[in-house]
Design an enzyme around this catalytic site. Structure first.
Site, short mmCIF file in Angstrom:
data_model
loop_
_atom_site.label_atom_id
_atom_site.label_comp_id
_atom_site.label_asym_id
_atom_site.label_seq_id
_atom_site.Cartn_x
_atom_site.Cartn_y
_atom_site.Cartn_z
N ARG A 117 0.85 -1.19 0.00
CA ARG A 117 0.00 0.00 0.00
C ARG A 117 0.88 1.24 0.00
O ARG A 117 2.07 1.18 0.31
CB ARG A 117 -0.90 0.02 1.24
N GLY A 118 0.29 2.39 -0.30
CA GLY A 118 1.02 3.63 -0.21
C GLY A 118 1.27 4.01 1.24
O GLY A 118 0.61 3.51 2.16
N GLY A 119 2.24 4.88 1.46
CA GLY A 119 2.50 5.38 2.80
C GLY A 119 3.71 4.75 3.46
O GLY A 119 4.49 4.03 2.83
N THR B 170 2.69 2.38 9.91
CA THR B 170 1.52 2.71 10.72
C THR B 170 1.29 1.58 11.70
O THR B 170 1.81 0.47 11.56
CB THR B 170 0.27 2.97 9.85
N ILE C 150 -4.42 6.91 6.22
CA ILE C 150 -4.98 6.41 4.96
C ILE C 150 -3.85 5.85 4.10
O ILE C 150 -2.82 6.49 3.93
CB ILE C 150 -5.71 7.53 4.20
N GLY D 185 -6.83 0.69 3.16
CA GLY D 185 -7.81 1.74 3.38
C GLY D 185 -7.50 2.71 4.49
O GLY D 185 -6.50 3.42 4.44
N CYS E 9 3.84 7.34 9.96
CA CYS E 9 3.81 7.98 8.65
C CYS E 9 5.05 8.83 8.40
O CYS E 9 5.03 9.73 7.56
CB CYS E 9 2.54 8.79 8.46
#
Length: 223
Positions: free
Chosen positions: A69-71, A74, A150, A162, A180
């Site tokens: 996923r992006g980011g 987390t 997100i 998500g 993040c």
């Protein structure tokens, strides 16, 4: 057609990932409806495609999962509502930037049901809460805390992964990472802000605000 799926208890990350990948494939093939899955995970860290190893401060504290996923890094854990969105961008318009903004606006509208003002900040993905009760930052700007993260992934223009919204997690668990990749700001939750919101309260607001912010699908995806 959209399926809402709510799970009780703590769902293992591997189980959730397997479900999302299979469901995204089925949606892309026209074999299943879009799906939003509301759940909680046991304590764990996930690394997005931009994660930097130096931001994993305590690698032995909880399991760490590499995702695509992006980011960045987390945290997920009990007391945090994870919202996995398996939505077909072929039908919703193939605009990833707008889709992420729509997710942010969905969270902000949901928080608004509890008289809480969430904000989007340039260069900081997620939703932020201003903290005038805290000392100002060194540059004189107002302190802010992150309340929602997100990060999405697309496969054949179907999203998965998500959103995560902090209801009442152990905020100390975030100390094992730089959330993040951002060091100047903190993390908060609905209960930390003095709002006695339950997971069920949040779920009702999420469903209501989804219909208002993301529920309509254009009849012509190119429109």
């Amino acid at each position: 057609m959209l399926e809402w799926k709510t799970s009780q208890g703590l769902i293992p990350y591997e189980e959730a990932l397997s479900f999302m990948e299979e469901r995204a494939q089925q949606i892309a093939a026209g074999e299943a409806a879009e799906c939003i899955w509301l759940l909680e995970h046991p304590p764990l860290y996930t690394a997005g495609t931009s994660a930097r190893i130096q931001d994993l401060r305590d690698p032995d504290r909880f399991p760490v999962y590499d995702t695509k996923r992006g980011g960045q890094y987390t945290y997920h854990g009990p007391g945090q509502r994870v919202v996995y969105v398996m939505l077909d961008l072929n039908r919703r318009g193939r605009d990833v930037r707008k889709f992420v903004q729509d997710l942010e606006h969905w969270v902000i509208a949901t928080l608004g049901e509890f008289n809480l003002s969430g904000h989007i900040r340039e260069g900081r993905v997620g939703v932020w809460i201003e903290r005038p009760d805290r000392p100002a930052l060194p540059d004189g700007s107002m302190a802010e805390d992150k309340i929602a993260a997100i990060g999405i992934r697309l496969r054949r223009w179907v999203s998965f992964h998500g959103i995560s919204i902090n209801v009442e997690p152990d905020l100390g668990h975030f100390q094992g990472i730089v959330p993040c990749g951002i060091t100047n700001y903190g993390v908060t939750s609905l209960v930390d802000l003095g709002l006695p919101v339950t997971m069920e309260d949040l779920d009702v607001a999420l469903r209501r605000q989804f219909d208002l912010t993301l529920g309509d699908i254009p009849s012509d995806p190119a429109a």
